[in-house]
Design a protein around this motif. Structure first.
Motif, mmCIF file in Angstrom:
data_model
loop_
_atom_site.group_PDB
_atom_site.id
_atom_site.type_symbol
_atom_site.label_atom_id
_atom_site.label_comp_id
_atom_site.label_asym_id
_atom_site.label_seq_id
_atom_site.Cartn_x
_atom_site.Cartn_y
_atom_site.Cartn_z
ATOM 1 N N LEU A 281 102.557 84.771 44.833
ATOM 2 C CA LEU A 281 102.772 86.169 44.507
ATOM 3 C C LEU A 281 102.931 86.300 43.050
ATOM 4 C CD1 LEU A 281 104.563 87.519 47.619
ATOM 5 C CD2 LEU A 281 102.260 87.572 47.223
ATOM 6 N N PRO B 120 99.208 87.463 41.225
ATOM 7 C CA PRO B 120 98.225 87.811 42.240
ATOM 8 C C PRO B 120 96.698 87.627 42.058
ATOM 9 C CG PRO B 120 100.065 89.235 42.418
ATOM 10 C CD PRO B 120 100.317 88.597 41.318
ATOM 11 N N THR C 299 95.725 83.935 41.893
ATOM 12 C CA THR C 299 95.731 83.530 43.201
ATOM 13 C C THR C 299 94.401 83.903 43.869
ATOM 14 O OG1 THR C 299 98.204 83.380 43.113
ATOM 15 C CG2 THR C 299 96.927 83.331 45.503
ATOM 16 N N PHE D 120 98.445 85.040 51.934
ATOM 17 C CA PHE D 120 98.490 85.564 50.693
ATOM 18 C C PHE D 120 98.047 87.096 50.681
ATOM 19 C CE2 PHE D 120 95.735 87.064 46.921
ATOM 20 C CZ PHE D 120 96.677 87.218 46.232
ATOM 21 N N GLU D 121 97.040 87.413 51.329
ATOM 22 C CA GLU D 121 96.625 89.095 51.289
ATOM 23 C C GLU D 121 97.548 89.722 52.076
ATOM 24 O OE1 GLU D 121 92.848 88.517 52.934
ATOM 25 O OE2 GLU D 121 91.833 87.801 51.453
ATOM 26 N N SER E 158 101.008 90.064 49.962
ATOM 27 C CA SER E 158 100.619 90.695 48.612
ATOM 28 C C SER E 158 100.413 92.341 48.692
ATOM 29 C CB SER E 158 99.533 90.187 47.847
ATOM 30 O OG SER E 158 98.457 90.366 48.662
ATOM 31 N N ASP F 280 101.915 92.660 37.526
ATOM 32 C CA ASP F 280 101.717 93.902 37.689
ATOM 33 C C ASP F 280 101.113 94.759 36.578
ATOM 34 O OD1 ASP F 280 102.278 93.448 40.567
ATOM 35 O OD2 ASP F 280 104.470 94.243 39.981
#
Length: 438
Positions: free
Chosen positions: A165, A168, A171, A318-319, A322, A339
């Motif tokens: 994270l 993101p 990743t 992850f999905e 996140s 972000d």
């Protein structure tokens, strides 16, 4: 307009400060890059641009404050300065990459897909915020993701989740690449690893390396029973292996531990012992840095194949995590640095946003360019190439690239220098090598 008489610059600095073409400036520590950047900024403003049209990106807020202060002081002493220029300087986009990304997100929140109003979490606050959410994130994941051969044990998932994270966008890109069949992926990885090993060896065996290595190779010893003689022979053999062997990793590791110790006699050697020890120390330190970097011995092994078997699970973790974290941040009205970068990147994908900045920004000055990461490099590239006549000055030094642990990648600086500043903008590379530090 050339205003280089305003600041005392040497010939190299004056060449880099000229505002009529783009430049990539290689600036070692103590070579006066801040003075050069200040002068280049002044040249743009006194040449007719508003400070609002000049974007200056620094690595820290302190550096931004210093640059703005130097420009302010110089403008106040110039008879060419208008009151409007001084007022606009206080509102000009001088700041860190994240303050620039925040500006883009605030000016275009819809395109950036961020809240219209948000607070920024610095690295410490972001780490605390993420840690506070970690238990809840793990609890929200389906339990079967932690079970079976394809599952990732809960303890391991807890350890890797912060890394997934942290950035993101990167990743997601990495996981997308890992979706291809293993044989194809392994072949691509092997090719990439070989390229990275070659580049790592080239960086290690630079001019300074060859100078020190030549000193050791050129030594002669009149007494083979001298205590230092076998140590010297071993080090020379390691140098040969590092420079010529197909797999230099073992020799690099050995050289990183090498020491010239014992009671050697100065009279037996063709060079002063202090000079020899200094050369050995330089080579040892360089090898240690290369070993820690890990690229010179990069190999694809069983652990990578085991990781590949769990990619689907990793992607699912992850999905889900996140998406949950994004919702938590949105409700809290907070964004971290990653972000901000992703939001700015999304905004700049829109032609309307690019046109907005094309009309506003004409110049990009970038300090400490060796410390940018991939996402930042893409953002800066899009800003640098908004218009064919944009002017860019990117200042960096590969030797000072020390923030790899934060995701910085010196390869991005090299690419930005070669492909963007020189290749697309027709700029020149200028070396500042006259140091003013004692």
């Amino acid at each position: 307009m050339d205003t280089s008489a305003m600041l005392q610059l040497n010939e190299q600095q004056q060449a880099a400060a000229q505002a009529h073409r783009s430049a990539a400036v290689i600036s070692s520590a103590g070579t006066g890059k801040t003075a050069m950047l200040t002068q280049r900024y002044l040249n743009h403003v006194l040449g007719g641009l508003s400070p609002l049209q000049v974007v200056a990106v620094t690595f820290t807020e302190a550096a931004a404050h210093e640059l703005r202060g130097r420009v302010r002081a110089a403008l106040r002493h110039s008879p060419l300065t208008t009151p409007a220029a001084l007022a606009e300087l206080e509102l000009s986009p001088i700041g860190t990459i994240h303050s620039l990304c925040a500006r883009i997100c605030r000016e275009h929140p819809e395109e950036a897909e961020v809240p219209a109003s948000f607070q920024i979490l610095d690295q410490a606050a972001a780490a605390i915020f993420a840690a506070e959410q970690r238990e809840g994130l793990l609890a929200s994941l389906p339990h079967d993701l932690f079970l079976g051969e394809a599952g990732i044990p809960l303890g391991q998932a807890e350890r890797i989740l912060p890394h997934l994270l942290e950035a993101p966008h990167l990743t997601a890109e990495a996981l997308a690449v890992m979706a291809q069949p293993w044989n194809e992926l392994r072949e691509a990885w092997e090719e990439a690893a070989a390229t990275l090993r070659t580049a790592a060896r080239a960086r290690l065996c630079n001019d300074e390396w060859h100078h020190s290595a030549a000193l050791l190779r050129g030594l002669t010893c009149s007494d083979a029973s001298d205590a230092l003689y076998p140590q010297w022979q071993t080090i020379v053999a390691q140098l040969e292996a590092i420079e010529r062997a197909a797999d230099p990793g073992e020799a690099v590791a050995a050289l990183a531990e090498a020491r010239l110790s014992g009671g050697g006699k100065a009279a037996n050697w063709s060079a002063p012992p202090a000079e020899v020890r200094a050369a050995c120390k330089f080579l040892r330190d360089a090898a240690e840095k290369a070993r820690k970097d890990g690229l010179i011995d990069l190999r694809i092994g069983p652990d990578d194949e085991q990781l590949y078997a769990k990619v689907a699970t990793l992607r699912s973790i992850f999905e889900r995590a996140s998406a949950t974290m994004a919702g938590i941040k949105r409700r809290a009205g907070v964004l971290d640095f990653a972000d901000l970068e992703l939001g700015a990147l999304r905004a700049l994908e829109h032609e309307g946003v690019r046109e907005w900045y094309r009309q506003r920004w004409q110049v990009l000055l970038l300090d400490e360019a060796q410390d940018i990461n991939r996402t930042q490099a893409v953002i800066l590239e899009r800003l640098a190439t908004l218009a064919p006549d944009n002017l860019v000055c990117a200042v960096g030094d590969e030797k000072q690239a020390i923030y790899g642990f934060r995701g910085a990648d010196v390869e991005e600086f090299r690419r930005f220098r070669d492909e963007v500043v020189v290749g697309r903008l027709g700029g020149q590379v200028i070396d500042l090598d006259q140091t003013y530090r004692q």
